[in-house]
Each structure stands twice: as structure tokens, then as C-alpha cells.
Design an enzyme around this catalytic site. Structure first.
Site, short mmCIF file in Angstrom:
data_model
loop_
_atom_site.label_atom_id
_atom_site.label_comp_id
_atom_site.label_asym_id
_atom_site.label_seq_id
_atom_site.Cartn_x
_atom_site.Cartn_y
_atom_site.Cartn_z
N HIS A 184 -6.82 -11.06 -0.36
CA HIS A 184 -6.11 -10.61 0.85
C HIS A 184 -6.81 -11.18 2.08
O HIS A 184 -7.78 -10.63 2.57
CB HIS A 184 -6.12 -9.08 0.89
CG HIS A 184 -5.16 -8.48 1.88
ND1 HIS A 184 -4.58 -9.19 2.91
CD2 HIS A 184 -4.68 -7.21 1.99
CE1 HIS A 184 -3.79 -8.38 3.60
NE2 HIS A 184 -3.83 -7.18 3.05
N THR A 221 0.85 -1.19 0.00
CA THR A 221 0.00 0.00 0.00
C THR A 221 0.88 1.24 0.00
O THR A 221 1.74 1.38 0.87
CB THR A 221 -0.89 -0.05 1.26
OG1 THR A 221 -1.79 -1.15 1.11
CG2 THR A 221 -1.68 1.24 1.45
N TYR A 278 -7.48 -7.90 8.37
CA TYR A 278 -8.56 -7.27 7.60
C TYR A 278 -9.79 -8.19 7.55
O TYR A 278 -9.82 -9.24 8.20
CB TYR A 278 -8.06 -6.87 6.22
CG TYR A 278 -6.97 -5.81 6.33
CD1 TYR A 278 -7.27 -4.54 6.85
CD2 TYR A 278 -5.65 -6.08 6.00
CE1 TYR A 278 -6.28 -3.57 7.00
CE2 TYR A 278 -4.65 -5.12 6.14
CZ TYR A 278 -4.97 -3.86 6.64
OH TYR A 278 -3.99 -2.91 6.80
N ASN A 333 -3.34 -10.05 7.73
CA ASN A 333 -3.10 -8.76 8.40
C ASN A 333 -4.28 -8.14 9.13
O ASN A 333 -4.37 -6.93 9.25
CB ASN A 333 -2.53 -7.75 7.39
CG ASN A 333 -1.07 -8.03 7.08
OD1 ASN A 333 -0.43 -8.81 7.78
ND2 ASN A 333 -0.54 -7.41 6.03
N ASN A 393 -2.78 -5.15 13.07
CA ASN A 393 -4.11 -4.53 13.15
C ASN A 393 -5.03 -5.20 14.16
O ASN A 393 -6.21 -5.44 13.91
CB ASN A 393 -4.77 -4.51 11.76
CG ASN A 393 -4.00 -3.65 10.79
OD1 ASN A 393 -3.68 -2.51 11.10
ND2 ASN A 393 -3.67 -4.19 9.62
C1 LIG Z 1 4.51 0.22 3.15
C2 LIG Z 1 3.92 -1.16 3.30
C3 LIG Z 1 2.68 -1.41 2.76
C4 LIG Z 1 2.13 -2.70 2.83
N1 LIG Z 1 0.94 -2.95 2.20
C5 LIG Z 1 0.47 -4.22 2.15
C6 LIG Z 1 -0.68 -4.53 1.36
O1 LIG Z 1 -1.26 -3.68 0.68
N2 LIG Z 1 -1.11 -5.81 1.37
C7 LIG Z 1 -0.47 -6.79 2.09
O2 LIG Z 1 -0.91 -7.94 2.07
N3 LIG Z 1 0.63 -6.53 2.82
C8 LIG Z 1 1.13 -5.28 2.84
N4 LIG Z 1 2.29 -5.02 3.51
C9 LIG Z 1 3.09 -6.16 4.03
C10 LIG Z 1 4.13 -6.56 2.98
O3 LIG Z 1 3.51 -7.13 1.83
C11 LIG Z 1 5.14 -7.61 3.52
O4 LIG Z 1 4.47 -8.78 3.91
C12 LIG Z 1 5.92 -7.04 4.70
O5 LIG Z 1 6.44 -5.76 4.41
C13 LIG Z 1 7.09 -7.94 5.09
O6 LIG Z 1 7.98 -8.10 3.99
P1 LIG Z 1 9.41 -7.31 3.97
O7 LIG Z 1 10.12 -7.70 5.24
O8 LIG Z 1 10.09 -7.84 2.75
O9 LIG Z 1 9.10 -5.87 3.94
C14 LIG Z 1 2.84 -3.73 3.50
C15 LIG Z 1 4.07 -3.45 4.10
C16 LIG Z 1 4.62 -2.19 3.99
C17 LIG Z 1 5.99 -1.92 4.58
#
Ligand SMILES: Cc1cc2nc3c(=O)[nH]c(=O)nc-3n(C[C@H](O)[C@H](O)[C@H](O)COP(=O)(O)O)c2cc1C
Length: 374
Positions: free
Chosen positions: A180, A27, A185, A183, A240
Site C-alpha cells: 500500500h 477497509t 499513508y 492515500n 489524508n
Molecule cells: C470503505 C472504503 C474503504 C477503503 N479502504 C481502502 C484500503 O484499505 N486500501 C486502499 O488502498 N484503498 C481503500 N479505499 C479506496 C478504494 O480501494 C478505491 O480506490 C476507491 O473507493 C475508489 O474506487 P470506487 O470508486 O470504485 O469506490 C477504500 C475506499 C472505501 C470507500
């Protein structure tokens, strides 16, 4: 070349991927306002991260106007939004990339100021998120409100919104969609016992709590065919206000029920990084989702959460996952696959520009310039 397992081909549904470095759904809150349609800047961002035969999962996109909880998030329920997404998809396809869209409904992770008519957000039960603050549409930090419990008779309408959004994604030219279910939701609110106090066929027993996930997934599958649909889950997650006291029975059942559908993939968020969207986290002494569920899930498994190149290579080489989705480091390294493969250094990310704004922290992270280094 580094990482022979990470840079080996993989079939996902009908798509022959050339490597296993996936863009996690992220996001970024930079859609056009008030249409909430993707704009050219968004197409540029995704195109920067596209590689031939590389899979991108586009950010969570509400399937209906009641599914929002934050500003500037792109939707997938109006013609204008479909047209905006079409430009994103075309830009990714022009670079040979494969792109899925994540379908979202936030349920109680919202505020009435985001809801049509200013009414309360909906959820499986009237249970608020107790320990966190949220933002209002005009940017104030406030306590979460108590959501309104969906009537049983309303649930088919919510599932229809997912079905219609899936049709819209198809029309926009996406290669597939991801449900989705992670998290904290709406789907996870149905799955977990503390957010689901229902006494109808969507509450109580594990099969009843998983029913909504399965009905949504099957509705989307009717539109796309199973091999172009993925599902994302976050067992042992705490994002969340989520958290199931005993996750194994619940998630084992869900995965077992998803198995016969023949989905493109199942996508897990590793518990160590649960909540990474809100804060820097590295939860200790938590189990590994891919290790726990790999023996149960029969299809392609994508894992995400706190992976480095080394950890991703090890996970694939050791058979725990088929592909790895990268979030934060893919934000700050648009050419992440090439950097990992060639051992180039990574640019650190700036959390302050994750959400909202414009070019800064979005499309202005540079590609690695090896000539400049020489
Ligand atoms: C800025 C940001 C936005 C995210 N938005 C989503 C999202 O829209 N949908 C989702 O399933 N997870 C979302 N996440 C979780 C990420 O998809 C991912 O699972 C999480 O960042 C861990 O991976 P990483 O350690 O490689 O960042 C978001 C995480 C971050 C940091």
C-alpha cells in the site's frame, strides 16, 4: 453478454484470471476485538465476492502494532491473525478466487490512543495533518497530533515488519500481496515532499524519497517472488492530507524504478476519486493516472476509482488499463462481475455502514435474483 474486454482472460503473475473485475482493497473495520484477527463473518464477506478466476485484494492490514489508525482493522502480525486470514483465504479458494492481501502502515494517519504504550504515531518527519480531524480509540473527533519522526536507525526495523508480514501472508495461504503505497499513508509520506523533510538518505531528492517504497517492495519480493507482489500508488491524490506539488517527476521515477522488478501488477487510484474512503468525491479537472503512467509502466496495470461498467470496458478496450478494481459498488453488489456481465441493475451502497459494525451493510447485500425480477 456485455463488456467483452472486461470479461476476457488476463494473466497476473502466475495466475490466469478469467475476467478483469477486481475487488479493490476496502477497509471495513470488522475484525475480532481485541485480537484484530479476521473472523468467520469476514470469510463470508470475501467468499460472497469471490468468483472463479477473479482477483480480490483484501483490505489494508497493518504489518505491525504501530501501523494502525482506526479500530477493528485486521492485522497480519500475530499467529491468531494469520489463522483468521487462513479461513478467509480458504473460503475464497473454495470458490476458485484469487486473493492478495494489502500490506499497510498508516504512519501519521493515526492517534496515540491506537499506539502501543500511547506514544505518538511515527512518520518520516514531524509534520501533522493540518486540515482534517481524526478519531481516537474511544471514538472522539480530535485534531491530528504531530507525529514523531523515525530515526534513520529505526527504518530497517519498519522494513523488517513488512518482510515479516509478507511471510505471515504467505503462511495464511494468500496468492500474493499488495504494497500500500497510496492515500497518504506511511510509504506515500516518505515519497512526498511536504511530509518528508528528512536530511538522511530517505529524504530530499526524489530517489531518496522513493527509497523507502523500493526497500519495502524489495523486502516483500524477497519473500514472495516479484510476480506475486503488486504495488498501489495514488499520484495526484489528496487523501489524508497528501498531495505533491509536481507529481510527474516523483511518480515517473517511482514507476521506472519498479519496472525492472517484474511485479505482478501496478495499481493506480484515479485522482478523480481520491479520498473516496472518507467522502463522496468526484474531483474535476484532474489528470488520469492510467493515461499518464501507462506509457511508462511495462507490466499489468490495474486502475481504480469511479469506474462504471461502461468506463471499465472502455479503459480496457482502449488499452489504458488491463484490469479495473471496483470499491464502493463491489461493497453493495457482492455479485458485481455477474451483474456487469449480464447488465443487471446495481444496488446502491450505504456509506453509513462502510466502517465498523457487523452484518448490516457487510454481508447482507443481496445477490441479484433474476427470477424475482421476471
Ligand atoms: C470503505 C472504503 C474503504 C477503503 N479502504 C481502502 C484500503 O484499505 N486500501 C486502499 O488502498 N484503498 C481503500 N479505499 C479506496 C478504494 O480501494 C478505491 O480506490 C476507491 O473507493 C475508489 O474506487 P470506487 O470508486 O470504485 O469506490 C477504500 C475506499 C472505501 C470507500
Amino acid at each position: 453478454m456485455n463488456y467483452p474486454s472486461l470479461f476476457s482472460p488476463l494473466k497476473v503473475g502466475p495466475y490466469q484470471l478469467k475476467h478483469r473485475v477486481v475487488l479493490a482493497p476496502l477497509t471495513r473495520m470488522r475484525a475480532a476485538k481485541p485480537s484484530l484477527a479476521p473472523r468467520p463473518l469476514n470469510a463470508e464477506y470475501y467468499a460472497q465476492r469471490a468468483t472463479p478466476g477473479g482477483l480480490l485484494i483484501a483490505e489494508a492490514s497493518p504489518v505491525t502494532a504501530t501501523g494502525f489508525g482506526s479500530p477493528g482493522v485486521p492485522g497480519i502480525y500475530t499467529e491468531q491473525q494469520v489463522a483468521g486470514w487462513r479461513e478467509v483465504v480458504d473460503a475464497v479458494h473454495a470458490k476458485g478466487g484469487v486473493i492478495f492481501l494489502q500490506l499497510w502502515h498508516v504512519g501519521r494517519v493515526s492517534h496515540s490512543s491506537f499506539q502501543p504504550g500511547g506514544v505518538l504515531p511515527v512518520a518520516p518527519s514531524a509534520v501533522p495533518i493540518a486540515d482534517l480531524k481524526t478519531g481516537t480509540a474511544d471514538g472522539k473527533a480530535v485534531a491530528y497530533e504531530t507525529p514523531r519522526a523515525l530515526e534513520t536507525a529505526e527504518i530497517p526495523g519498519v522494513i523488517d515488519a513488512y518482510r515479516q508480514a509478507a511471510k505471515n501472508a504467505l503462511k495464511a495461504g494468500f496468492d500474493g500481496v499488495e504494497v500500500h503505497g497510496a492515500n497518504g499513508y506511511l510509504i506515500e509520506q516518505f515519497m512526498q515532499s511536504h511530509t518528508n523533510r528528512r536530511t538522511d538518505q530517505y529524504g530530499g531528492s526524489i530517489p531518496n524519497r522513493v527509497r523507502f517504497l523500493l526497500e519495502v517492495t524489495k523486502a516483500v519480493v524477497e519473500v514472495w517472488g516479484a510476480n506475486r507482489v503488486g504495488v498501489r500508488l495514488s499520484p495526484y491524490g489528496v487523501a489524508n492530507g497528501s498531495g505533491e506539488p509536481d507529481p510527474m517527476p516523483l511518480y515517473s521515477y517511482a514507476v521506472e524504478q519498479l519496472n525492472p522488478l517484474g511485479l505482478a501488477y501496478l495499481h493506480f487510484i484515479e485522482p478523480r476519486s481520491s479520498g473516496a474512503g472518507r467522502a463522496e468525491v468526484n474531483h474535476q479537472n484532474v489528470p488520469s493516472a492510467m493515461v499518464l503512467f501507462r506509457p511508462i509502466w511495462k507490466g499489468v496495470l490495474i486502475s481504480a476509482g469511479g469506474f462504471t461498467g461502461d468506463a471499465a470496458e472502455a479503459a480496457i478496450r482502449d488499452g489504458h488499463a488491463d484490469a479495473i478494481a471496483f470499491g464502493r459498488i463491489f461493497i453493495s453488489n457482492p455479485d458485481l462481475p455477474r451483474r456487469l456481465q449480464r447488465g443487471f441493475p446495481l444496488t446502491p451502497y450505504n456509506r453509513a455502514t462502510f466502517y465498523g459494525g457487523d452484518v448490516a451493510g457487510y454481508t447482507d447485500y443481496p445477490e441479484h435474483n433474476e427470477l424475482a425480477q421476471a
